[in-house]
Write a protein that holds these residues in place. Sequence first.
Motif, PDB file in Angstrom:
ATOM      1  N   TYR A 187       0.894  -1.180  -0.041  1.00 33.57           N
ATOM      2  CA  TYR A 187      -0.090   0.123  -0.045  1.00 33.57           C
ATOM      3  C   TYR A 187       1.003   1.357  -0.012  1.00 33.57           C
ATOM      4  O   TYR A 187       0.419   2.317   0.255  1.00 33.57           O
ATOM      5  N   HIS A 415      -4.621   2.785   4.290  1.00 34.04           N
ATOM      6  CA  HIS A 415      -5.647   3.282   3.391  1.00 34.04           C
ATOM      7  C   HIS A 415      -5.684   4.945   3.723  1.00 34.04           C
ATOM      8  O   HIS A 415      -5.885   5.630   2.726  1.00 34.04           O
ATOM      9  N   ASP A 416      -5.630   5.185   4.957  1.00 33.97           N
ATOM     10  CA  ASP A 416      -5.796   6.531   5.406  1.00 33.97           C
ATOM     11  C   ASP A 416      -4.671   7.411   4.352  1.00 33.97           C
ATOM     12  O   ASP A 416      -4.985   8.644   4.520  1.00 33.97           O
ATOM     13  N   LEU A 418      -3.275   7.022   1.860  1.00 39.67           N
ATOM     14  CA  LEU A 418      -3.484   7.464   0.458  1.00 39.67           C
ATOM     15  C   LEU A 418      -4.594   8.053   0.303  1.00 39.67           C
ATOM     16  O   LEU A 418      -4.782   8.924  -0.583  1.00 39.67           O
ATOM     17  N   TYR A 419      -5.548   7.990   1.243  1.00 40.91           N
ATOM     18  CA  TYR A 419      -6.715   9.279   0.981  1.00 40.91           C
ATOM     19  C   TYR A 419      -6.026  10.778   1.235  1.00 40.91           C
ATOM     20  O   TYR A 419      -6.133  11.623   0.642  1.00 40.91           O
ATOM     21  N   ARG A 422      -4.281  11.588  -1.977  1.00 35.12           N
ATOM     22  CA  ARG A 422      -5.128  11.793  -2.819  1.00 35.12           C
ATOM     23  C   ARG A 422      -5.818  13.378  -2.657  1.00 35.12           C
ATOM     24  O   ARG A 422      -5.764  14.069  -3.854  1.00 35.12           O
ATOM     25  N   TYR A 448      -1.405   7.994  -6.867  1.00 36.87           N
ATOM     26  CA  TYR A 448      -1.019   6.960  -5.538  1.00 36.87           C
ATOM     27  C   TYR A 448      -1.903   5.729  -5.691  1.00 36.87           C
ATOM     28  O   TYR A 448      -2.776   5.469  -4.777  1.00 36.87           O
ATOM     29  N   GLU A 449      -2.041   4.912  -6.784  1.00 34.92           N
ATOM     30  CA  GLU A 449      -3.020   4.021  -7.099  1.00 34.92           C
ATOM     31  C   GLU A 449      -1.986   2.408  -7.014  1.00 34.92           C
ATOM     32  O   GLU A 449      -1.052   2.253  -7.767  1.00 34.92           O
ATOM     33  N   PRO A 450      -2.312   1.798  -5.837  1.00 30.68           N
ATOM     34  CA  PRO A 450      -1.522   0.418  -5.808  1.00 30.68           C
ATOM     35  C   PRO A 450      -2.029  -0.409  -7.097  1.00 30.68           C
ATOM     36  O   PRO A 450      -2.907  -0.387  -7.712  1.00 30.68           O
ATOM     37  N   ALA A 452      -3.135  -3.182  -9.161  1.00 31.14           N
ATOM     38  CA  ALA A 452      -4.131  -4.228  -9.030  1.00 31.14           C
ATOM     39  C   ALA A 452      -3.434  -5.946  -9.040  1.00 31.14           C
ATOM     40  O   ALA A 452      -4.069  -6.542  -7.952  1.00 31.14           O
TER      41      ALA A 452
ATOM     42  N   ILE B   9     -11.356  -4.013  -5.241  1.00 25.22           N
ATOM     43  CA  ILE B   9     -10.159  -4.628  -5.676  1.00 25.22           C
ATOM     44  C   ILE B   9      -9.661  -5.443  -4.522  1.00 25.22           C
ATOM     45  O   ILE B   9      -9.091  -4.725  -3.275  1.00 25.22           O
ATOM     46  N   GLY B  27      -8.356  -5.221   0.880  1.00 23.31           N
ATOM     47  CA  GLY B  27      -8.840  -4.730  -0.501  1.00 23.31           C
ATOM     48  C   GLY B  27      -8.886  -3.455  -0.463  1.00 23.31           C
ATOM     49  O   GLY B  27      -9.103  -2.582   0.810  1.00 23.31           O
ATOM     50  N   ARG B  28      -9.460  -2.977  -1.422  1.00 24.47           N
ATOM     51  CA  ARG B  28      -9.987  -1.327  -1.321  1.00 24.47           C
ATOM     52  C   ARG B  28     -11.108  -1.004  -2.560  1.00 24.47           C
ATOM     53  O   ARG B  28     -11.373  -1.651  -3.498  1.00 24.47           O
ATOM     54  N   GLY B  30     -11.637   2.097  -4.854  1.00 23.61           N
ATOM     55  CA  GLY B  30     -10.784   3.192  -5.163  1.00 23.61           C
ATOM     56  C   GLY B  30      -9.476   2.987  -4.432  1.00 23.61           C
ATOM     57  O   GLY B  30      -8.769   1.986  -4.247  1.00 23.61           O
ATOM     58  N   ILE B  31      -9.156   4.004  -3.349  1.00 19.42           N
ATOM     59  CA  ILE B  31      -8.028   3.676  -2.173  1.00 19.42           C
ATOM     60  C   ILE B  31      -8.500   3.608  -1.034  1.00 19.42           C
ATOM     61  O   ILE B  31      -7.861   3.575  -0.048  1.00 19.42           O
ATOM     62  N   SER B  32      -9.743   3.384  -0.800  1.00 16.49           N
ATOM     63  CA  SER B  32     -10.601   3.584   0.394  1.00 16.49           C
ATOM     64  C   SER B  32     -10.944   1.916   0.769  1.00 16.49           C
ATOM     65  O   SER B  32     -11.037   1.247   0.095  1.00 16.49           O
ATOM     66  N   LEU B  33     -11.354   1.962   2.155  1.00 17.26           N
ATOM     67  CA  LEU B  33     -11.853   0.618   2.776  1.00 17.26           C
ATOM     68  C   LEU B  33     -13.094   0.150   1.927  1.00 17.26           C
ATOM     69  O   LEU B  33     -13.999   1.257   1.829  1.00 17.26           O
ATOM     70  N   PRO B  34     -13.051  -1.037   1.624  1.00 17.91           N
ATOM     71  CA  PRO B  34     -14.431  -1.508   1.133  1.00 17.91           C
ATOM     72  C   PRO B  34     -15.478  -1.401   2.193  1.00 17.91           C
ATOM     73  O   PRO B  34     -15.316  -1.307   3.483  1.00 17.91           O
TER      74      PRO B  34
END
Lengths: 472, 274
Positions: A187, A415-416, A418-419, A422, A448-450, A452, B9, B27-28, B30-34
């Motif tokens: 991430y 995740h935070d 990356l938020y 963004r 900032y896209e991990p 896939a 994803i 997983g995510r 976008g870039i956020s929590l599902p």
Amino acid sequence: MGQTYKYSYRQGTQTWHFRDLADLLARATPARSGDRLAGVIAESDEERAIAQMCLAELPLKAFLSEVVVPYEQDEVTRLIQDSHDEAAFAPVSHLTVGDFRNWLLSDHATEESLAALRSGLTPEMVAAVSKLMRNQDLILVARKCRVTTAFRNTIGLPGHLSTRLQPNHPTDDVAGIAASIVDGLLYGSGDAVIGINPATDNVAQAIKLMRVMDDVIRTYDIPTQSCVLTHVTNTLEAIAQGAPVDLVFQSIGGTEATNSSFGFSLATLAEAQDAALSLKRGTVGNNVMYFETGQGSALSADAHHGVDQQTCEARAYAVARRFDPLLVNTVVGFIGPEYLFNGKEIIRAGLEDHFCGKLLGVPMGCDICYTNHAEADQNDMDNLLTLLGVAGCSFIMGIPGSDDIMLNYQTTSFHDALYARRVLDLSPAPEFADWLARMKVFDDIARYEPSAALPELFGSRLRGITRKPAHD
Amino acid sequence: MTEKKPLVIENRWRDLRQFTDARIGLGRAGISLPTSELLAFQLAHARARDAVHLPLDTARLLDGLNSLGARLPSPGPLRLQSRAADRQVYLQRPDLGRSLDAGSAAQLSAPDTAPAKPRLAIVIADGLSSCAVQNNAVPMLTRFLDDLEASGADWDLAPLSIVEQGRVAIGDEIGERLGASAVVVLIGERPGLSSPDSLGVYLTWAPCGGLNDARRNCISNVRPAGLSFENASQRLLYLLREAQRLGTSGVDIKDRTEEVAIGKTGNNQNFLTN
């Protein structure tokens, strides 16, 4: 003779009195539970507002003649007073605390003039002015400060935000730690440091964990540094035993008595810094120290000398800057609701700490966090993360799903981060961002896209793991 | 790229959860929590908050304790209250949670004559997790009292105390007032997101008001999914024996049981480099 008062303020027909500088600073502090617990808080909102007016009229020079913790009793006070730089102080030496706020907000305060001023400021001056500032002032001024440090990458450049990858595990299980490192790296986390809080705190365990992280960093040629957050004396012993130590960790406080309760003195930190420097493990810089702080630690150690917790905290940054740290982290919500009760108090403290640290010239990051017995939740953390991102915070934590299963608290997740990248367009340290792109961890580094797909980086080794049924 | 991306994803490395309870491979979107992970987190947080804020159901606890039958010290449990009047005060004033209110203090007294054998006081306090106490205090105590008896150690048991709005140190005052040689406190620990029901067990030898943490030994994370009752009970017996032998408790006791436990951890391979 009754109580003597050093400071008085007349408002209308009433005169208000404050015992001394520590008392004035405490009563001028925005309300928080720790100062209430210590019995130093203003008795009413009105008294707080008056104390702020009184403090605003105080000349900055007063802080050079009156200390809040006695010089003879406290090596932190001696450090602050003895290292004060008169020449650097000159541009603001004629100002009151209130006009210092005006100066900081004005165009006189630029990246350059603020950098030149640092060694002329004491933590008490900085704490004082912060008490007169609104949250937006704390953000605006901190954003003008630039503190850049380096070891295997560069932390604190404009438009950048770094993250500490925190792969803690309740039994220090190596595979469990490695699993969280994989998650974090994929991430894009870990440029500030990969840093483990050990569950078992002894030298042998620390060395084992140092080797685990060093192996990962060398195997994948990651431009970052590692740290085991063990006691400074353990790290000294690990260095003596030849362990791969990148950064020396220590929790620090703003009074000598706090630091004694943590089991070290300034001389211990100097010895540890020298030992780490002798290893010459940095590639782009030589900042080898990682400090953690947090409002309330002095009171918790019964070592606050009647000084409010935010002023004690700012004094800890004077300790930090003496040792040229790579990272200083205020663990703002960890200590619990008896010091910072709710989201509002945690957010305010986080902004104050970041502002005071940056103004004093330390590379300030923030563990944006809370415990389950505080009146706070993820939304409060979102708010503080966004505000600190705007303020130019150097780094934050990164942990899987915000849940530290070892320390039992919640901090910012991968995740935070990356938020924040963004919405505020904040990049990782440049050397680390290059690595993410080169290793195809991120499909699109600009967004900032991990990736896939599973990057080839770990692919072969992850495929090699014997599949066992998952816990859940 | 004409292929349409899925909404969520997933992370291929989610299988690594076999090695850790950490929330990896979420997983995510976008870039956020599902959404599913967001909701799972909120449920865990809600349970942890409830553990802090829901009051201890003392009646239910007493029912559970009655199942101990003859093993329960007599007279039956004392119900005590700290000086923290409610949860809001308790959370902000730890000092008040460390001492008894006047009515509770008046309920306690030491034996008139010095006892011939050492006296053990056991205290159950809500602490920061009522659910830890509700779920785990009775099974822990059952196990410990059985093990204590089996060990052949000859102890005089003081009446059991149940304290509301209590912190760990309140046990020292209770032990002192009951004339106890040692006090054991079972208390709800600060709840973690994935462990709302962790029970802490603390021991003080020669308890009296005003002692600090250095005089106490702690056994943490006692719950079915953490440290088992069996293991916790054996550790407590060991600590009690050592405290009696040394005539003190806390940092002076080296908890050698700790070293054994750590040797048992399972996966010591770093799969990333080996």
